[in-house]
Design an enzyme around this catalytic site. Sequence first.
Site, PDB file in Angstrom:
ATOM      1  N   LYS A 179       0.865  -1.184   0.000  1.00  0.00           N
ATOM      2  CA  LYS A 179       0.000   0.000   0.000  1.00  0.00           C
ATOM      3  C   LYS A 179       0.892   1.221   0.000  1.00  0.00           C
ATOM      4  CE  LYS A 179      -4.460   0.866   0.126  1.00  0.00           C
ATOM      5  NZ  LYS A 179      -5.539   0.017  -0.382  1.00  0.00           N
TER       6      LYS A 179
HETATM    7  P1  NAD Z   1     -12.930   7.414  -2.937  1.00  0.00           P
HETATM    8  O1  NAD Z   1     -11.982   8.488  -2.621  1.00  0.00           O
HETATM    9  O2  NAD Z   1     -13.370   7.224  -4.340  1.00  0.00           O
HETATM   10  O3  NAD Z   1     -14.252   7.574  -2.056  1.00  0.00           O
HETATM   11  C1  NAD Z   1     -14.235   7.677  -0.665  1.00  0.00           C
HETATM   12  C2  NAD Z   1     -15.581   8.236  -0.218  1.00  0.00           C
HETATM   13  O4  NAD Z   1     -15.642   8.213   1.209  1.00  0.00           O
HETATM   14  C3  NAD Z   1     -15.797   9.696  -0.633  1.00  0.00           C
HETATM   15  O5  NAD Z   1     -17.145   9.860  -1.023  1.00  0.00           O
HETATM   16  C4  NAD Z   1     -15.503  10.456   0.655  1.00  0.00           C
HETATM   17  O6  NAD Z   1     -16.183  11.693   0.728  1.00  0.00           O
HETATM   18  C5  NAD Z   1     -16.025   9.487   1.677  1.00  0.00           C
HETATM   19  N1  NAD Z   1     -15.480   9.708   3.021  1.00  0.00           N
HETATM   20  C6  NAD Z   1     -14.232  10.057   3.389  1.00  0.00           C
HETATM   21  N2  NAD Z   1     -14.146  10.169   4.718  1.00  0.00           N
HETATM   22  C7  NAD Z   1     -15.369   9.857   5.200  1.00  0.00           C
HETATM   23  C8  NAD Z   1     -15.934   9.770   6.500  1.00  0.00           C
HETATM   24  N3  NAD Z   1     -15.201  10.026   7.569  1.00  0.00           N
HETATM   25  N4  NAD Z   1     -17.224   9.421   6.606  1.00  0.00           N
HETATM   26  C9  NAD Z   1     -17.971   9.147   5.516  1.00  0.00           C
HETATM   27  N5  NAD Z   1     -17.496   9.201   4.288  1.00  0.00           N
HETATM   28  C10 NAD Z   1     -16.221   9.552   4.118  1.00  0.00           C
HETATM   29  O7  NAD Z   1     -12.276   6.079  -2.356  1.00  0.00           O
HETATM   30  P2  NAD Z   1     -12.586   4.549  -2.734  1.00  0.00           P
HETATM   31  O8  NAD Z   1     -11.555   4.127  -3.703  1.00  0.00           O
HETATM   32  O9  NAD Z   1     -14.022   4.355  -3.026  1.00  0.00           O
HETATM   33  O10 NAD Z   1     -12.221   3.846  -1.342  1.00  0.00           O
HETATM   34  C11 NAD Z   1     -13.150   3.726  -0.284  1.00  0.00           C
HETATM   35  C12 NAD Z   1     -12.772   2.518   0.566  1.00  0.00           C
HETATM   36  O11 NAD Z   1     -12.786   1.356  -0.261  1.00  0.00           O
HETATM   37  C13 NAD Z   1     -11.375   2.585   1.168  1.00  0.00           C
HETATM   38  O12 NAD Z   1     -11.375   1.931   2.423  1.00  0.00           O
HETATM   39  C14 NAD Z   1     -10.548   1.798   0.179  1.00  0.00           C
HETATM   40  O13 NAD Z   1      -9.361   1.295   0.750  1.00  0.00           O
HETATM   41  C15 NAD Z   1     -11.528   0.700  -0.163  1.00  0.00           C
HETATM   42  N6  NAD Z   1     -11.243   0.013  -1.429  1.00  0.00           N
HETATM   43  C16 NAD Z   1     -11.169   0.685  -2.607  1.00  0.00           C
HETATM   44  C17 NAD Z   1     -10.876  -0.014  -3.760  1.00  0.00           C
HETATM   45  C18 NAD Z   1     -10.825   0.644  -5.109  1.00  0.00           C
HETATM   46  O14 NAD Z   1     -10.702  -0.065  -6.107  1.00  0.00           O
HETATM   47  N7  NAD Z   1     -10.914   1.960  -5.227  1.00  0.00           N
HETATM   48  C19 NAD Z   1     -10.664  -1.404  -3.710  1.00  0.00           C
HETATM   49  C20 NAD Z   1     -10.777  -2.056  -2.495  1.00  0.00           C
HETATM   50  C21 NAD Z   1     -11.068  -1.339  -1.356  1.00  0.00           C
END
Ligand code: NAD
Length: 420
Positions: A110
Amino acid sequence: MTQEVAGASSAWQVALQQYDRAADKLNLGPAVREVLRNPKREVTVHFPVQLDDGTIKVFTGYRVWHNVTRGPAKGGIRFHPLTDLQEVRALSMYMTWKCACVKIPYGGAKGGVTCDPKKMSSRELERLTRRFTTELGEMIGPDSDIPAPDVNTNAQVMAWMMDTYSMHRGYSVTGVVTGKPVSIGGSEGRQDATGRGVVYMIQEAAKSIDLDLRGARVAVQGFGNAGEAAARFLGELGARVVAVSDSRGGVFSEDGLDLPLLTRHKQETGSVIGAPRTQALSNDELLETDCEILIPAALEGVITERNAARIKARIIAEAANGPTNPEADDILRRRGTVVIPDILCNAGGVTVSYFEWVQDREEFFWSLDEINARLRRIMVRAYDDVQRTASEHDIDLRLAAYMLAVSRVAEATMTRGIYP
Ligand code: NAD
């Protein structure tokens, strides 16, 4: 204390506790247990970036390889004000278990930069990304370590990383990152893969408790890449998404939210809050909303012993990494809540990232139908393996997923032996 602070500071402790539970259950020998408990490599870089007003600001970034025994290091890059080494280390360990859980031939990594991308211009983010990529130097590469998007990074950030890496080599190296735009070697379906995989896992969990997804109420914390896609696909299956939130707060509608309208509102205003025909609710309230399915899709550490007993959902689908701590897991297990653990639930992202990397290496690209069919096959098989292990040992899905994942990495470690 905000949820974000609680999450960031304890993430590594939580990751270790989750690992220790599996190591205990597996009776893992002391040597291999210690090897897998520690990250293999941690790099911290401090680097200057020129801001648009001409001033120079020094940023700090990290890349951690937890384990690369089963293949090249793989994991996202996060841009967030609270990102620190502890958080990145925890997330790298999750990646090791995730890849092993779904049998993707990668190790876990990461990365992240401590910054507030919401306060930076696109040009500033580009300069930050390019300099960070350069600072990582030989660490990343298509055979060694392949970054991908995570919180606050996207296909454009991956394009800058790929371009920067390629400029230093003098030729295009598409396979150095995944989650790129399709026009430069990205894969069909990668954008939606995490959310799509989450929904495949919810379909399996719903079958196991006889829950009809048509009409089922859904609450989603975090309306970003993972959360928005999961909400959209559940809506297409007839579920009613009643609550969603982002970092600024949430919105609720008993009749079901108009998701396309919400997406437009977020694009125009930067948040879902204040969208027409919705009531406001806080992120804490969202977690405790009356619903059948809760999808934490933001940051780690949001479901704890403080709120677990008040969660009403029958299924918690962990789109986010590390949203639930072990104390909350115990409470939820006693209450009969099905928690689909992160290392299984959100593995759709890394699975299609793997497809992207394979396509880049072969320079031969697959159709969206082919990608989605392969994704479903891999994830449903992993779900079945985890469910079977859980039933055999009378344990929850998280411990079962960890037992499978940790035992696979342990076996690979022992087979390779300890060098020299
Ligand atoms: P992103 O930046 O696209 O979206 C994150 C969202 O969460 C945004 O809408 C943001 O406003 C919101 N957010 C941030 N802090 C917050 C809080 N305290 N309370 C509520 N909402 C909040 O990110 P993403 O890629 O969708 O990632 C989100 C989660 O999914 C993370 O834990 C990430 O590690 C996990 N994840 C993402 C992927 C991927 O392919 N992008 C894959 C596996 C896991």
